[in-house]
Design a protein around this motif. Structure first.
Motif, PDB file in Angstrom:
ATOM      1  N   TYR A   6       0.871  -1.218  -0.039  1.00 37.39           N
ATOM      2  CA  TYR A   6       0.046   0.003  -0.036  1.00 37.39           C
ATOM      3  C   TYR A   6       0.837   1.209  -0.085  1.00 37.39           C
ATOM      4  O   TYR A   6       2.137   1.423   0.462  1.00 37.39           O
ATOM      5  CB  TYR A   6      -0.986  -0.002   1.425  1.00 37.39           C
ATOM      6  CG  TYR A   6      -1.854  -1.006   1.302  1.00 37.39           C
ATOM      7  CD1 TYR A   6      -3.138  -0.928   0.792  1.00 37.39           C
ATOM      8  CD2 TYR A   6      -1.496  -2.184   1.836  1.00 37.39           C
ATOM      9  CE1 TYR A   6      -4.053  -2.022   1.049  1.00 37.39           C
ATOM     10  CE2 TYR A   6      -2.466  -3.336   1.864  1.00 37.39           C
ATOM     11  CZ  TYR A   6      -3.753  -3.091   1.542  1.00 37.39           C
ATOM     12  OH  TYR A   6      -4.614  -4.160   1.552  1.00 37.39           O
ATOM     13  N   SER A  32      -2.964  -9.303   5.945  1.00 39.90           N
ATOM     14  CA  SER A  32      -4.546  -9.276   6.442  1.00 39.90           C
ATOM     15  C   SER A  32      -4.670 -10.273   7.573  1.00 39.90           C
ATOM     16  O   SER A  32      -5.765 -10.213   8.235  1.00 39.90           O
ATOM     17  CB  SER A  32      -5.553  -9.388   5.211  1.00 39.90           C
ATOM     18  OG  SER A  32      -5.445 -10.683   4.545  1.00 39.90           O
ATOM     19  N   LYS A  84      -2.128  -9.369  10.480  1.00 33.74           N
ATOM     20  CA  LYS A  84      -2.299  -7.759  10.684  1.00 33.74           C
ATOM     21  C   LYS A  84      -1.115  -7.447  11.119  1.00 33.74           C
ATOM     22  O   LYS A  84      -1.144  -6.315  11.979  1.00 33.74           O
ATOM     23  CB  LYS A  84      -3.714  -7.352  11.878  1.00 33.74           C
ATOM     24  CG  LYS A  84      -4.824  -7.943  11.519  1.00 33.74           C
ATOM     25  CD  LYS A  84      -5.791  -7.880  12.689  1.00 33.74           C
ATOM     26  CE  LYS A  84      -7.279  -7.993  12.512  1.00 33.74           C
ATOM     27  NZ  LYS A  84      -7.612  -9.325  11.376  1.00 33.74           N
ATOM     28  N   ASP A 117      -8.006  -2.584  10.314  1.00 33.36           N
ATOM     29  CA  ASP A 117      -8.127  -4.064   9.919  1.00 33.36           C
ATOM     30  C   ASP A 117      -8.528  -4.121   7.966  1.00 33.36           C
ATOM     31  O   ASP A 117      -7.739  -5.139   7.432  1.00 33.36           O
ATOM     32  CB  ASP A 117      -9.151  -4.679  10.635  1.00 33.36           C
ATOM     33  CG  ASP A 117      -8.814  -4.873  12.237  1.00 33.36           C
ATOM     34  OD1 ASP A 117      -7.575  -4.915  12.511  1.00 33.36           O
ATOM     35  OD2 ASP A 117      -9.759  -4.960  12.815  1.00 33.36           O
ATOM     36  N   ASN A 118      -9.152  -3.070   7.863  1.00 37.07           N
ATOM     37  CA  ASN A 118      -9.391  -3.291   6.454  1.00 37.07           C
ATOM     38  C   ASN A 118      -8.553  -2.078   6.053  1.00 37.07           C
ATOM     39  O   ASN A 118      -9.024  -0.742   6.386  1.00 37.07           O
ATOM     40  CB  ASN A 118     -10.713  -2.887   5.728  1.00 37.07           C
ATOM     41  CG  ASN A 118     -10.867  -2.966   4.356  1.00 37.07           C
ATOM     42  OD1 ASN A 118      -9.788  -2.636   3.843  1.00 37.07           O
ATOM     43  ND2 ASN A 118     -12.206  -2.791   4.033  1.00 37.07           N
ATOM     44  N   THR A 167     -10.218   1.189   4.807  1.00 39.25           N
ATOM     45  CA  THR A 167     -11.230   2.172   5.178  1.00 39.25           C
ATOM     46  C   THR A 167     -10.756   3.327   5.510  1.00 39.25           C
ATOM     47  O   THR A 167      -9.632   3.433   6.261  1.00 39.25           O
ATOM     48  CB  THR A 167     -11.969   1.160   6.550  1.00 39.25           C
ATOM     49  OG1 THR A 167     -12.301   0.028   5.982  1.00 39.25           O
ATOM     50  CG2 THR A 167     -13.026   1.745   7.172  1.00 39.25           C
TER      51      THR A 167
END
Length: 239
Positions: free
Chosen positions: A27, A53, A56, A152-153, A156
């Protein structure tokens, strides 16, 4: 057909027993702290990281931090390279993972004369932003860091409570602030805004890589290739 049945049985057992590897994606992240005293220049961190994911866990966080006190406008500020991710932890209450990347290969940032861990935003607030190695300017290692938060996402949007915990520090020696590092913190997150009244206002995360396929995907692909070969062979034998 006995060979085909055996192959299917082995594949089924493999799928049942092999652990599925979590998707690991890369990311980009941009975090901004509003700086009232240096407008229109803000402190900005631009970087990238990898995120698992399932566990985490954040790895490889690195990027650059702008120095809003430098340059004549936002286009020519000095940028510090932050290449050492040295700290990371999961916060269940906030629903995400924190990670900090540093300019130096250690966390020595703030003075520990009043206790504290020498780097965390709260330790910086408690010591008034005084640099590590105070009172001797020559002992200031000139460290800097950016602390980000990944939900976590990761895609978001952050809540205000999560934004409040973002922070940065820049302890470049020889700066205009003498013994005080330039910092960015929020009153809601740490009890005080930064040393020049700077505070976090936003963070944007975007995906830049496709997730790594799970182990089961590779197993199914291999099974398909085997079955295709066996069917082709049987057809040749029957011809």
């Amino acid at each position: 057909m006995n060979v085909l049945k055996k192959t299917l049985a082995i594949a089924a057992m493999t799928l049942a027993t092999s652990p599925a590897f979590a998707a690991v994606s890369t990311y980009n992240v941009t975090t901004t702290w509003f700086e009232p005293d240096t407008q229109p220049k803000n402190s900005i961190f631009e970087g990238s990281f990898s995120y698992d994911s399932a566990t985490k866990v954040i790895t490889g966080l690195a990027g650059k931090l702008s120095e809003s006190m430098t340059g004549t406008d936002a286009s020519n500020m000095t940028w510090l390279n932050l290449n050492y991710q040295l700290v990371s932890w999961y916060d269940a209450a906030l629903g995400g993972t924190f990670a900090a990347t540093f300019k130096n290969s250690n966390t020595n940032t703030f003075s520990t004369l009043a206790g504290g861990d020498g780097w965390s935003p709260q330790a910086g607030v408690d010591i008034g932003g005084v640099y590590y190695g105070y009172p001797r300017p020559a002992n200031n290692p000139g460290n800097a860091y950016a602390l980000i938060f990944v939900p976590d996402n990761p895609l978001t949007a952050l809540t205000q409570t999560q934004i409040n915990k973002l922070a940065y520090a820049d302890c470049a020696p020889g700066g205009m602030m003498g013994a005080v590092c330039m910092t960015g913190t929020s009153a809601a997150g740490y009890g005080s805004v930064g040393t020049m009244s700077g505070y976090p206002v936003s963070q944007v995360i975007s995906m830049v890589a496709v997730p790594v396929p799970e182990a089961s995907t590779y197993t199914l692909l291999s099974l398909g290739l085997v079955m295709t070969g066996m069917i082709a062979r049987r057809r040749r034998e029957q011809a």
